[in-house]
Design a protein around this motif. Structure first.
Motif, PDB file in Angstrom:
ATOM      1  N   ASP A   1       0.831  -1.217   0.000  1.00  0.00           N
ATOM      2  CA  ASP A   1       0.000   0.000   0.000  1.00  0.00           C
ATOM      3  C   ASP A   1       0.859   1.258   0.000  1.00  0.00           C
ATOM      4  O   ASP A   1       0.534   2.252  -0.662  1.00  0.00           O
ATOM      5  CB  ASP A   1      -0.926   0.012   1.217  1.00  0.00           C
ATOM      6  CG  ASP A   1      -2.145  -0.879   1.036  1.00  0.00           C
ATOM      7  OD1 ASP A   1      -2.429  -1.251  -0.124  1.00  0.00           O
ATOM      8  OD2 ASP A   1      -2.791  -1.211   2.043  1.00  0.00           O
TER       9      ASP A   1
ATOM     10  N   GLN B   1      -7.358   9.047   1.831  1.00  0.00           N
ATOM     11  CA  GLN B   1      -6.742   8.017   0.998  1.00  0.00           C
ATOM     12  C   GLN B   1      -6.271   8.577  -0.343  1.00  0.00           C
ATOM     13  O   GLN B   1      -5.386   8.006  -0.982  1.00  0.00           O
ATOM     14  CB  GLN B   1      -7.724   6.866   0.769  1.00  0.00           C
ATOM     15  CG  GLN B   1      -7.982   6.040   2.016  1.00  0.00           C
ATOM     16  CD  GLN B   1      -8.894   4.863   1.738  1.00  0.00           C
ATOM     17  OE1 GLN B   1      -8.524   3.928   1.037  1.00  0.00           O
ATOM     18  NE2 GLN B   1     -10.101   4.920   2.283  1.00  0.00           N
TER      19      GLN B   1
ATOM     20  N   ARG C   1     -10.403   1.938  -8.707  1.00  0.00           N
ATOM     21  CA  ARG C   1      -9.957   2.165  -7.328  1.00  0.00           C
ATOM     22  C   ARG C   1     -10.197   3.625  -6.927  1.00  0.00           C
ATOM     23  O   ARG C   1     -10.713   3.914  -5.840  1.00  0.00           O
ATOM     24  CB  ARG C   1      -8.475   1.825  -7.207  1.00  0.00           C
ATOM     25  CG  ARG C   1      -7.879   2.110  -5.833  1.00  0.00           C
ATOM     26  CD  ARG C   1      -6.370   1.938  -5.872  1.00  0.00           C
ATOM     27  NE  ARG C   1      -5.764   2.318  -4.610  1.00  0.00           N
ATOM     28  CZ  ARG C   1      -5.466   1.485  -3.628  1.00  0.00           C
ATOM     29  NH1 ARG C   1      -5.722   0.193  -3.767  1.00  0.00           N
ATOM     30  NH2 ARG C   1      -4.910   1.923  -2.511  1.00  0.00           N
TER      31      ARG C   1
ATOM     32  N   ASN D   1       0.878   4.052  -2.869  1.00  0.00           N
ATOM     33  CA  ASN D   1       0.692   5.469  -2.562  1.00  0.00           C
ATOM     34  C   ASN D   1       1.800   6.316  -3.166  1.00  0.00           C
ATOM     35  O   ASN D   1       1.569   7.451  -3.603  1.00  0.00           O
ATOM     36  CB  ASN D   1       0.655   5.678  -1.045  1.00  0.00           C
ATOM     37  CG  ASN D   1      -0.667   5.260  -0.440  1.00  0.00           C
ATOM     38  OD1 ASN D   1      -1.670   5.155  -1.141  1.00  0.00           O
ATOM     39  ND2 ASN D   1      -0.676   4.993   0.858  1.00  0.00           N
TER      40      ASN D   1
END
Length: 818
Positions: free
Chosen positions: A300, A573, A515, A304
């Motif tokens: 993750d 996010q 996403r 990112n």
């Protein structure tokens, strides 16, 4: 009636350590002061009374005008100005707000090392009391241009007007005779100073309010309910404040009910403890500190980084110092070249096109030099006191390396470093290639000597590592079944060995779109969320700072300050916030987000609104100027708009732009940009009309440089030739283009158009007559020789500008085939 505060609140807010901490911060010069009417209590005016507060002033105006007494200042002043003599009101204000005496506490407070002072007061108590300590404070109003004063210290901005500069003509406008005009929609909030005021709130270490009442200021509008600002906000009030005032202020910061005199006494007693002044601290620059990696990177975190550009420093440090067990960042081979060049050069420029990772290279360079034991400092706050910082770094008397990213927004800092000429300081600076091309000659003319590295093209090994990063994330989609060699060859040939091209394809893949849509759809239906997200992405694409103050200005909403946004799980996010700054740095992600999730009409409407707004503010400072200039550029507008319907959207944008910003109709550069938009979408006849308009307007402007016009006109001639079948017409158009390009400066702008000779050769060479074929060959030979002598051409340097080497290769291919 005054009621004592609850004991717990008194004990908490008057703790000596809180007051000492505040005064220590003020002594560093990083605090800003706001004063209200209560600050002037104890001062004496020319008629030997205290300056009146709003209600008292209203009654004095009514008495002076001889009409019914009222405590509404707005009404009293408006009535007087309409039915009585203006000069009489001016005289009343002068005698009541011109200060002749002040208390010792005023002199002490005014003499402290404030970064900036704001006041809602008309009187000159701050300026007069500072003079008693031989300190000059410059009196400003919100009508003064912040560009001239923002980087200067010892300035006091009178939000409602200053008695020292008021005239009869100012009484209706510049001098705000209202009870709560601090946040009046038609004054401060819409003034040029409001943006800089919000920047001050973000960048200061403490915000000190002295002498405010609930009538003086709408606290919530100023402090935006921000927890970050609350922690560094202090309210100095009278020793026994009304419960309502104490309760309200304590919601927004630390309450210190010690009075002006108590605060002054504490300042005096702590003034001897100025250790902070002697310690090594910097205002604009920050020292790069190597960090210890405490955990392994997760998928993750890698994603990112790929999507949002967010990667913790410790992972970069680890990638430089150790082997990556899981691939996540490309350690660039040019780092060795940078290290080698800095041994014999003091200044080095790292360049790349949009989205190709120059900022990551700078981060890797900081880690590399820190591991080598060098002192490394990077520019963190451009508005800070960089001149003092540079002197401090020089005085360390050891080799230090300064890092300045995106230097085009503050190249004055580069020039200062160069002119300081320290034997102890080396400089690495970077920017997008097109910005550097524009500023290169300016830097050279100012005496700056530097070498350049272009970091656009990945080496074979770097591409292989990039492939392994995407493999680990599982984002190849249909190409997952390809062999390693085929993936490498695809990035090298189809994506031209550039990070940007590969990532744009990745962002546009169905799995990434899905996403992002799953996160964005939950918040984008909210108008303020949508505007804020658009503003963040827009500033990222322009490459401007993404602090809350500018995001708020561009979005037209203060949502960025509120917990409603900061605590939103979906927003968190998509964007990473630290203090008052969006720290993610991915222009490619921002482009993809705007392209895929904002309609063309929303994009163009927002751009037009901003163009109209910043047309009025473009002279205020470099940020406003760069924002406005970006909105005019064809390449910028085209980049933001989705492919479907792009031509119609661009046409709508430029047609409306010259209406919203009327003077553009008479600007050659506007018509050039409009022509480029049409040229790129095959409207060659209309593009020619736009360029003709640009040339006509350029003739009327003395010393106007038409080189940009000439390169685009040459490009247009070659495009026109592609649509012709008559060999003589084809040659005539090419010859016009060649004659326009030949005398131009041998830089990248010229040779980007010369590169189109290869397309002309492939499409039209065979229909030329034998004579014209020979003339074409001679034209190619001439351009190749000119290119070989260009100071920007370095054929053996893999880190040299790609455009020049590409053009050389294309010209060579033509001659080999002929």
């Amino acid at each position: 009636m005054k009621i004592s505060l609850p004991d717990s609140l008194v004990e908490e807010t008057t703790a000596p350590e809180i007051i000492e901490k505040l005064i220590s911060i003020i002594n560093t010069g990083r605090a800003i002061l706001f004063t209200g009417a209560g600050f002037s209590v104890g001062c004496e005016n020319v008629i030997e009374t205290s300056p009146p507060r709003a209600k008292e002033l209203a009654k004095l105006i009514c008495q002076k005008g001889g009409f019914g007494e009222d405590d509404d200042l707005t009404y009293a002043s408006d009535y007087f100005l309409n039915y009585r003599n203006k000069f009489d009101l001016l005289h009343l204000l002068k005698e009541n707000f011109t200060i002749t005496k002040n208390g010792k506490e005023h002199s002490i407070i005014s003499s402290l090392d404030w970064k900036r002072i704001y006041t809602t007061n008309y009187d000159d108590s701050i300026e007069k009391s500072a003079q008693e300590t031989q300190k000059i404070i410059y009196s400003l109003t919100i009508d003064d241009n912040p560009k001239e004063f923002y980087k200067k210290r010892n300035c006091c901005i009178h939000i409602n007007g200053s008695i020292s500069s008021v005239s009869e003509d100012d009484l209706n406008a510049k001098f705000k005779l209202t009870r709560t005009s601090y946040v009046s929609p038609d004054s401060f909030v819409n003034s040029s100073w409001y943006y800089y005021f919000k920047k001050d709130l973000e960048q200061c270490s403490a915000i000190v309010f002295i002498g405010y009442s609930l009538y003086d200021i709408d606290i919530e509008k100023i402090l935006f309910s921000s927890p970050i600002l609350k922690n560094k906000t202090y309210f100095i009030t009278e020793k026994n404040p009304p419960t309502k005032l104490a309760y309200t202020l304590s919601k927004y910061g630390n309450l210190l009910p010690i009075g002006n005199d108590g605060f002054a006494d504490k300042s005096n007693s702590v003034s001897g403890k100025k250790a902070d002044k002697q310690e090594f601290w910097l205002d604009a620059f920050e020292k790069y500190q190597l960090s210890d990696l405490s955990q392994n990177i997760t998928d993750d975190q890698i994603l990112n980084f790929i999507l949002y550009g967010a990667l913790n420093s410790e992972f970069v440090d680890n990638a430089i110092s150790a082997e990556q067990r899981k691939p996540y960042v490309i350690v660039r081979e040019c780092l060795a070249k940078i290290e080698d060049l800095l041994k014999s050069n003091d200044c080095l420029a790292v360049l790349s096109d949009f989205g190709n990772g120059k900022s990551v290279i700078l981060h890797e360079a900081m880690a590399t030099f820190s591991l080598l034991g060098k002192q490394v400092f990077f520019l963190q706050t451009p508005d800070g006191d960089y001149t003092t910082d540079i002197e401090k770094i020089h005085n360390l008397d050891e080799e230090s390396i300064l890092i300045v990213d995106d230097y085009s927004h503050h190249h004055d800092i580069l020039l200062h470093i160069t002119k300081f000429n320290s034997k102890n300081i080396k400089l690495i600076f970077s920017d997008r290639t097109n910005n550097h091309d524009r500023l290169r000659s300016t830097l050279i003319d100012e005496g700056m000597e530097f070498v350049e590295i272009n970091s656009d093209i990945l080496s074979q090994n770097e591409i292989a590592h990039f492939v392994s990063i995407i493999d680990n994330l599982g984002f190849w989609g249909e190409r997952a079944k390809w062999s390693q060699d085929r993936k490498i060859d695809h990035i090298r040939s189809i994506d031209r060995g550039q990070i940007a091209h590969t990532l744009l394809n990745l962002f546009n893949s169905p799995q990434i779109k899905t996403r992002i849509e799953s996160l964005l759809s939950n918040i984008i239906s909210n108008r303020d969320f949508k505007a804020t997200i658009f503003a963040i992405c827009l500033l990222e694409v322009i490459n401007l700072e993404r602090n809350s103050s500018l995001i708020s200005e561009v979005s037209g909403t203060d949502l960025i300050y509120k917990s409603e946004l900061k605590d939103n799980l979906y927003f968190k996010q998509l964007f990473k916030l630290k203090d008052n700054t969006v720290i993610s740095k991915s222009s490619l992600f921002s482009i993809s987000l705007i392209n895929n999730f904002f309609s063309p009409s929303y994009i163009t409407d927002k751009l037009l609104d901003l163009a109209e707004k910043y047309d009025k503010q473009r002279h205020n400072g470099s940020t406003e100027r760069e924002l406005f200039k970006s909105l005019l550029r064809f390449s910028f507008a085209e980049r933001l708009l989705p492919e479907k319907g792009k031509l119609n959207s661009l046409a709508k944008y430029y047609e409306e732009l010259k209406v919203r910003v009327g003077w553009l109709k008479f600007d050659p550069h506007f018509w050039l940009q409009y022509g480029m938009a049409r040229m790129n979408h095959g409207q060659l006849e209309k593009a020619q009309s736009n360029l003709k308009e640009a040339y006509i307007l350029a003739e009327s402007k003395e010393h106007y440089d038409t080189s940009y016009l000439d390169t685009q006109q040459a490009r247009l001639h070659i495009l026109q030739a592609s649509n012709e079948s008559d060999g003589n017409i084809v040659w005539d158009l090419f010859n016009k283009a060649h004659n326009l390009l030949t005398p131009l400066k041998d830089d990248v702008y010229k040779y980007r158009q010369v590169s189109t000779y290869k397309r002309f050769y492939d499409q039209k060479y065979n229909i030329l007559s034998k004579k014209n074929k020979d003339l074409f060959k001679n034209a190619v030979i001439k351009m190749k020789k000119s290119l070989e002598t260009s100071p920007y051409f370095h054929p053996d340097d893999i880190y040299a500008d790609y455009s020049m080497s590409s053009c050389y290769r294309l010209l060579s291919d033509i001659l080999n085939e002929i």
